[in-house]
Design a protein around this motif. Structure first.
Motif, PDB file in Angstrom:
ATOM      1  N   SER A  49      63.852  55.603   2.721  1.00  0.00           N
ATOM      2  CA  SER A  49      64.930  55.251   1.788  1.00  0.00           C
ATOM      3  C   SER A  49      66.201  54.792   2.482  1.00  0.00           C
ATOM      4  N   THR A  50      66.143  54.519   3.770  1.00  0.00           N
ATOM      5  CA  THR A  50      67.378  54.241   4.515  1.00  0.00           C
ATOM      6  C   THR A  50      68.001  52.886   4.185  1.00  0.00           C
ATOM      7  N   LEU A  51      67.257  51.998   3.526  1.00  0.00           N
ATOM      8  CA  LEU A  51      67.834  50.703   3.148  1.00  0.00           C
ATOM      9  C   LEU A  51      68.531  50.743   1.787  1.00  0.00           C
ATOM     10  N   LYS A  52      68.385  51.819   1.056  1.00  0.00           N
ATOM     11  CA  LYS A  52      68.949  51.892  -0.293  1.00  0.00           C
ATOM     12  C   LYS A  52      70.467  51.675  -0.330  1.00  0.00           C
ATOM     13  N   PRO A  53      71.234  52.254   0.615  1.00  0.00           N
ATOM     14  CA  PRO A  53      72.693  52.011   0.551  1.00  0.00           C
ATOM     15  C   PRO A  53      73.063  50.538   0.669  1.00  0.00           C
ATOM     16  N   PHE A  54      72.259  49.757   1.382  1.00  0.00           N
ATOM     17  CA  PHE A  54      72.582  48.348   1.582  1.00  0.00           C
ATOM     18  C   PHE A  54      72.364  47.553   0.290  1.00  0.00           C
TER      19      PHE A  54
END
Length: 783
Positions: free
Chosen positions: A340-345
């Motif tokens: 889920s590390t791309l969610k903030p972008f």
């Protein structure tokens, strides 16, 4: 002038011969005396050794020293060449004495070579000794004296002299035999190393110890006689023990050293690593490794970056595991599923485009898009959830739906600016799973991206509301040099400061591990924008966080890709992340980019831009919020004076009607929303005397999609389980009539569930209420 011309004319042959000799003498010495491969040597920013990589020829040969320590200089000169600073490459007296003694003994018992001659011999690979070779060494030594200073010649000797085995040079010998840097050596240790190049075989542990000690002590006595050391120093020095066994080189950050070696092979690199922080992080990794291996999780990686300089401060490529568990894999640069590390972008880009407001409700209901059915980690649904909460709780379904509405191709183009090297396929290749870990990235690239977001916000005020051309530069592990962010522009190139700031502010609210959940109540706590990630199958656990000063990234998993139960970002990686932040200096939070934010009125319930019919609250958000949608979840309705029923002018007088604003979600969203929001009130039903047909009064809960392929399952008693059809209706008293291929199969009221057990085939399901509203689904039974 005429005299010179006549002399040249009369002695033409002699002049030519002398000229040829002078030219030959000038060019007789190679430009580079030594072309041997050297070890890669990596030091911390305080010049403490982090580690080294052996040279290609199998020798431990460090790059040439910058200077020779005074103690070693005194020792080597008294032992090898006491007149070093007085002769010009060779010492005739020493040569003469050596010849007399060797002739008397009828063997070589004494050498007459100066240090300069020994440098030449070493550069010529210790060719077989002969008078002709000696003559060449003598000529080359004088030439070297012309070209280099005495200090430079001494450095050449100290850097290339043999010290036993495959150890070459003073620096490596100092580490190998005493575990110290050359300038840290005592008089006894310096004397020991000074006598070794003359007889390097003496150093082997357990052999020749007495001979080595005698030579060392003889040199120490000479130092005392010459007044270089006093008697007390001498007596203490001769009591020191000789080295008993070789010392291993430091391995503070072995994977980092190997990574430096790939780029700077054979060089000495002063890195940006903070040795004290590195050791602290190593200890924390060891502690967490000891816990994680109980769950058969053996590998982890940590990267700490300085946001301002983009320098690497700490680098752990792997846990202190063994070869069976891939201890040599560098997990800082290894590509892994992003979870889920791309969610903030995505969140940031949707804020920037005006497609999203931070508290705007997004749907969290059963979803299928072109055959893809995302699931939340909890396997539950919220019906509707604020976008910022969907991000902080890392809900999968809302983020997939947001990606679909924003545009997969568009987002794929957006993240190209981050230069994540392993996300190199087309949007079609990844599909909507891109936002849930369908792509791979390294810890290095993800930390670089978080540092870019922090840098954008930091620099906005520093640059007086301007932007650097490239905030997402590669971090550097070399101490020297400043980051090059390019030229400044008035307009942003990737993410504007307002959207970046709102995103980072949102990430503060991610729930911390249970040991740190009360952080808000302690003055000593600091704000950290952070995000976790867990890949499919529990193979990768991520936690990446940033403050205005530092970025910390953690990956935990198995390097061979084996997943393990309970391996999650919040449970496995986050505790280590916060332990590392605890040993870093505390940092104040980002300055608000005031000029890039605006105040808007948003609907308190829905988070969309407020209309006149919904209760508003004021929020400070990114400028593009003015392009966002207005609230569509509030309706104006008329109720009777008791506010129990809906009425209209057909059945009630205007004097007895009250206008109300009502928060109304679509049926499927409302079905799940009210299960977790007890204050949600469905629309009041119409009074019996003024009931009217309403659109969208009911919707299927299962099957949620228009066309579904289903299978009949068997229970524990091996009996076939029926398929349970389910729908939701706004009117709790409505009756629903169920049809299977136009055949009536049942009537439901209040709870609308209908069991069917059809055979293999395709069927049309129709549900109709008592007012004539109907919904349909097509199902295909596969067995």
């Amino acid at each position: 002038m005429k005299i010179v011309f006549n002399f040249l004319k009369q002695h033409k042959i002699k002049v030519i011969i002398i000229s040829v000799f002078m030219v030959a003498y000038y060019f007789c010495l190679p430009k580079n005396l030594f072309d041997n491969p050297t070890s890669t040597v990596v030091t911390a920013k305080n010049n403490e050794l982090l580690g080294a990589v052996i040279a290609d020829d199998g020798q431990w040969r460090f790059p040439e020293l910058d200077s020779v320590p005074k103690k070693f200089e005194y020792c080597i000169l008294q032992f090898e060449d006491a007149y070093f600073y007085k002769h010009f490459g060779f010492n005739p007296i020493s040569i003469g004495k050596a010849m007399i003694e060797n002739i008397k003994a009828k063997k070589v018992v004494r050498g007459g070579s100066t240090l300069t001659q020994q440098v030449i011999r070493l550069s010529r690979k210790n060719k077989k000794r002969s008078y002709f070779e000696k003559l060449q060494e003598l000529i080359l030594a004088t030439r070297l004296e012309f070209r280099s200073s005495k200090k430079e010649i001494l450095k050449l000797y100290a850097s290339h002299a043999p010290f036993g085995g495959n150890v070459v040079g003073l620096e490596m010998a100092s580490w190998r035999y005493f575990g110290l840097q050359p300038h840290q050596l005592s008089w006894a240790e310096s004397a020991t190393l000074a006598v070794l190049p003359n007889a390097p075989s003496l150093i082997y542990p357990g052999k020749n110890q007495q001979r080595l000690k005698d030579k060392r002590n003889k040199l120490l006595f000479k130092l005392m006689e010459e007044g270089i050391i006093d008697q007390i120093t001498y007596e203490l020095a001769i009591e020191e023990e000789l080295p008993k066994k070789p010392y291993p080189l430091p391995t503070v950050s072995p994977h980092f050293v190997q990574e430096v070696n790939l780029k700077y092979k054979g060089k000495r690199i002063q890195s940006s690593i903070d040795i004290h922080l590195q050791k602290q992080v190593n200890n924390l990794v060891k502690q967490h490794y000891d816990r994680q291996k109980q769950n058969e999780v053996y590998n982890m990686a940590v990267l700490v970056l300085d946001v301002e300089t983009r320098k690497v401060l700490a680098y752990v490529g792997n846990s202190p595991t063994d070869k069976m568990h891939q201890k040599d894999v560098n997990n800082v640069v290894a590509p892994r599923s992003t979870g889920s590390t791309l969610k903030p972008f995505l969140y940031a880009h949707m804020l920037q485009s005006g497609d999203l407001l931070p508290t705007q409700l997004v749907a969290d209901v059963p979803t299928e898009i072109a055959g893809y059915s995302p699931k939340n980690f909890s396997l539950t649904f919220d019906g509707a959830v604020p976008a910022n909460e969907a991000l902080t709780r890392s809900l999968n379904i809302p983020l997939v739906r947001l990606l679909q509405s924003y545009g997969l191709e568009k987002f794929r183009e957006d993240i190209k600016a981050y230069k994540i090297s392993d996300i190199n396929k087309s949007a079609d290749y990844y599909g909507l799973s891109l936002i849930l870990g369908g792509a791979e990235a390294s810890l290095w690239d993800l930390c670089k991206t978080f540092a870019g977001y922090a840098g954008i916000v930091n620099h906005y005020e520093e640059l007086k509301h301007q932007y650097y051309q490239d905030e997402f530069i590669e971090p550097s592990f070399v101490l020297n040099g400043k980051p090059d962010f390019g030229v400044t522009h008035k307009n942003y190139t990737t993410i504007n400061a307002g959207s970046a700031y709102v995103t980072l502010n949102t990430l503060i609210e991610v729930n911390r591990p249970y040991t740190d959940q009360a952080w808000k109540y302690f003055d000593s706590s600091q704000k950290i924008a952070w995000k976790t990630g867990t890949s499919f199958g529990n193979k990768d656990a991520w936690a990446i966080g940033t403050t205005p000063k530092y970025v910390v990234g953690v990956w935990i998993g198995n390097s061979d890709g084996e997943g393990r139960p309970d391996l999650t970002g919040v449970g496995s990686a986050a505790p280590l992340l916060f332990d590392i932040f605890d040993v870093l200096p505390k940092a104040d939070w980002f300055l608000e980019p005031f000029e890039d934010l605006i105040e808007v009125s948003v609907c308190e319930k829905s988070g969309f831009l407020a209309k006149s019919i919904c209760p508003p609250v004021t929020k400070r958000v990114q400028k593009s919020a003015m392009k966002a949608r207005s609230c569509s979840y509030h309706q104006q309705i008329m109720v009777d004076r008791f506010e129990k029923y809906r009425v209209n002018s057909n059945c009630e007088s205007i004097a007895n009607m009250t206008k109300k604003s009502w928060f109304v979600l679509p049926p499927l969203m409302a079905h799940y929303y009210q299960q977790k929001n007890a204050d949600y009130r469905p629309l009041p039903k119409f009074r019996n005397d003024c009931y009217r047909l309403e659109n969208n009064t009911m919707d299927f809960v299962f099957p949620a999609k228009l066309y579904s392929k289903l299978s009949l399952t068997r229970g524990e008693d091996n009996k076939i389980n029926p398929i349970i059809l389910k729908l939701t209706h706004f009117n709790s008293e409505a009756k629903v009539y169920w049809y299977l291929n136009d055949t009536f199969i049942g009537l439901t009221q209040q709870y609308h569930e209908q069991a069917i057990m059809p055979k293999k085939g395709v069927y049309a399901i129709t549900a109709m209420d008592d007012l004539g509203n109907e919904v349909k689904r097509i199902i295909e039974i596969k067995n």
